[in-house]
Scaffold this motif. Structure first.
Motif, PDB file in Angstrom:
ATOM      1  N   UNK A 390       0.813  -1.216   0.000  1.00 30.90           N
ATOM      2  CA  UNK A 390       0.000   0.000   0.000  1.00 30.90           C
ATOM      3  C   UNK A 390       0.852   1.274   0.000  1.00 30.90           C
ATOM      4  N   UNK A 391       2.042   1.211   0.619  1.00 29.61           N
ATOM      5  CA  UNK A 391       2.933   2.376   0.698  1.00 29.61           C
ATOM      6  C   UNK A 391       4.329   1.947   0.263  1.00 29.61           C
ATOM      7  N   UNK A 392       4.994   2.766  -0.556  1.00 29.88           N
ATOM      8  CA  UNK A 392       6.268   2.360  -1.159  1.00 29.88           C
ATOM      9  C   UNK A 392       7.474   2.774  -0.313  1.00 29.88           C
ATOM     10  N   UNK A 393       7.522   2.292   0.929  1.00 34.12           N
ATOM     11  CA  UNK A 393       8.702   2.535   1.752  1.00 34.12           C
ATOM     12  C   UNK A 393       9.924   1.865   1.127  1.00 34.12           C
ATOM     13  N   UNK A 394      11.076   2.509   1.241  1.00 35.60           N
ATOM     14  CA  UNK A 394      12.296   1.984   0.631  1.00 35.60           C
ATOM     15  C   UNK A 394      12.640   0.587   1.125  1.00 35.60           C
ATOM     16  N   UNK A 395      12.385   0.320   2.407  1.00 37.44           N
ATOM     17  CA  UNK A 395      12.780  -0.976   2.960  1.00 37.44           C
ATOM     18  C   UNK A 395      11.995  -2.133   2.343  1.00 37.44           C
ATOM     19  N   UNK A 396      10.853  -1.839   1.730  1.00 40.40           N
ATOM     20  CA  UNK A 396      10.088  -2.905   1.080  1.00 40.40           C
ATOM     21  C   UNK A 396      10.774  -3.372  -0.201  1.00 40.40           C
ATOM     22  N   UNK A 397      11.698  -2.556  -0.717  1.00 42.27           N
ATOM     23  CA  UNK A 397      12.487  -2.943  -1.888  1.00 42.27           C
ATOM     24  C   UNK A 397      13.603  -3.927  -1.526  1.00 42.27           C
ATOM     25  N   UNK A 398      13.840  -4.098  -0.242  1.00 42.27           N
ATOM     26  CA  UNK A 398      14.931  -4.968   0.203  1.00 42.27           C
ATOM     27  C   UNK A 398      14.451  -6.370   0.570  1.00 42.27           C
ATOM     28  N   UNK A 399      13.156  -6.633   0.360  1.00 44.40           N
ATOM     29  CA  UNK A 399      12.585  -7.918   0.767  1.00 44.40           C
ATOM     30  C   UNK A 399      12.607  -8.928  -0.376  1.00 44.40           C
ATOM     31  N   UNK A 400      12.589 -10.192  -0.016  1.00 38.21           N
ATOM     32  CA  UNK A 400      12.459 -11.287  -0.984  1.00 38.21           C
ATOM     33  C   UNK A 400      11.032 -11.821  -0.877  1.00 38.21           C
TER      34      UNK A 400
END
Length: 427
Positions: A390-400
């Protein structure tokens, strides 16, 4: 200069700290004892990037109080930066603006030197001269543009990058009537290298509304085209990459997804619709802009049901609760209608947001086991195979996201690359 700021929310606190960085001294006025205590301890009551560091660096150049009289008598310029919440019919509630104007007027009774009052709160055209001015005059016994200055100076701050926006704006808009007030504000804003647009007061008020209405329109337009692209198997982000290269259009605000929220776009667009109707005009485009935006977040649920037709008893992970990254603000967040629909359909929700979870709990204080607030995004991924972004926090780009069904409202590339099943709302 010595400045007083009435209201220490997002706009007031950022504006005040910005002026301090430019070499001024500031007194914050607020009715909230918790905010006052936190500000006096150099602790920001809101999350905004860079704010805490600035407050610690310039400690001693500002303080907070409840006392209007103290603030007015010890400053040269006063900014009104209180909230203007929406009523149920879409009109704005001016009770905080009116209260501030009355209190400023009472304090001005005791002051002889010329004092400038600047409305920074977002108010409809005619409010500064039709509401603020007569209240200050009534309670001070003084006359505007002679005994005291009055101006309108709308804010164009984006939460998450608000300090940078204050110090490096696209433009500074100032609505004034008398030359003396204009000179004071020219001097105050002199260190800021940006075009200064001086207008009459009503025009300055309208510039704010027109700006927000256009940006909201641009997003809803992009999402409507994006919904068409989704049905045709076209990547809407590529479409708007091409469209945005036209210098007449620009690429900004063309990120398709689940729509806009926050404290400004929803409130200001509805208020402008209401005002337009009062004037006997039909705001066809603005009504459509709001309608598209209200439907857009539920596209997440529609796409989810393609892969999980029955949600009752299922656990669904929701990543992101703030209306945008880099803020803790959940006002009009798209997470609210998404989670509301999940609960209505019988699902359980496990959610994570790095800043906004405490604020979001205000929407659902007594849901028992229906909503779980995780300590990390990985905890969400471990708890369920079904994820909504729902929200594009940067840390969500680091998940698998391997092995997961992901329905993405914000185009997180890591999810697009790694999820077992990936669905983007408009692509």
């Amino acid at each position: 200069m010595r400045i007083s700021i009435i209201g220490s929310g997002y706009v007031g606190l950022v504006t005040g700290m910005g002026f301090i960085k430019l070499g001024n001294e500031v007194i914050f006025v607020d009715v909230d004892e918790r905010k006052i205590t936190m500000i006096n301890n150099a602790e920001p009551p809101i999350y905004e990037e860079g704010l805490e560091e600035l407050m610690k660096e310039f400690r001693g150049k500002y303080y907070a109080t409840k006392d209007y009289r103290e603030a007015i008598l010890n400053s040269d310029v006063t900014f009104i930066a209180v909230g203007t919440p929406s009523r149920e019919d879409g009109s704005i509630d001016l009770k905080y603006v009116e209260s501030a104007a009355k209190a400023i007027g009472e304090a001005l009774k005791e002051k002889d030197p010329y004092h400038v009052i600047v409305v920074k709160s977002t108010v409809l055209p005619g409010t500064t001269e039709g509401v603020v001015k007569p209240l200050i005059e009534e309670h001070s016994g003084k006359k505007a543009f002679g005994d005291f200055g009055l101006a309108m100076n709308p804010e164009f701050l984006r939460e998450g990058v608000a300090l940078n926006d204050f110090l490096n704006p696209d433009r500074v808009v100032i609505g004034v009537q008398d030359e003396r007030t204009k000179e004071v504000l020219e001097k105050l804003y002199e260190p800021i290298n940006a075009p200064k647009v001086f207008t009459d007061i009503k025009t300055a008020e309208m510039i704010k509304y027109a700006s927000n209405a256009f940006l909201a329109t641009k997003i809803s337009f992009a999402n409507e085209i994006g919904n068409i692209c989704k049905k045709l198997g076209i990547d809407s982000w590529k479409v708007f990459e091409g469209v945005g290269l036209d210098h007449r259009i620009s690429p900004h605000f063309f990120k398709t997804g689940i729509g806009w929220g926050g404290s400004c776009f929803p409130k200001d667009t509805r208020a402008l619709i209401r005002k337009t109707e009062e004037l006997g005009e039909e705001p066809l485009i603005l009504k459509a802009v709001v309608e598209v935006n209200e439907k857009q977040p539920l596209k997440l649920i529609e796409l989810l049901k393609k892969h999980v037709p029955e949600l009752k008893g299922k656990t669904v992970g929701v990543l992101g609760l703030a209306f945008k990254p880099d803020t803790d603000d959940v006002r009009e967040t798209r997470a609210y209608p998404v989670i509301k629909k999940l609960l209505e359909d019988g699902a359980r929700v496990i959610t994570y947001d790095p800043q906004a979870m405490e604020n979001f709990k205000g929407f659902y204080p007594d849901v028992g086991e229906k909503i779980t607030y995780a300590n990390s995004p990985r905890e969400v991924l471990e708890a369920t195979d079904v994820i909504l972004i729902v929200t594009e926090w940067k840390e969500f780009e680091e998940l698998d996201y391997s092995g997961k069904i992901v329905v993405d409202g914000r185009r997180v590339k890591a999810a697009e690359k790694t999820a077992r099943i990936y669905e983007g709302v408009c692509w």
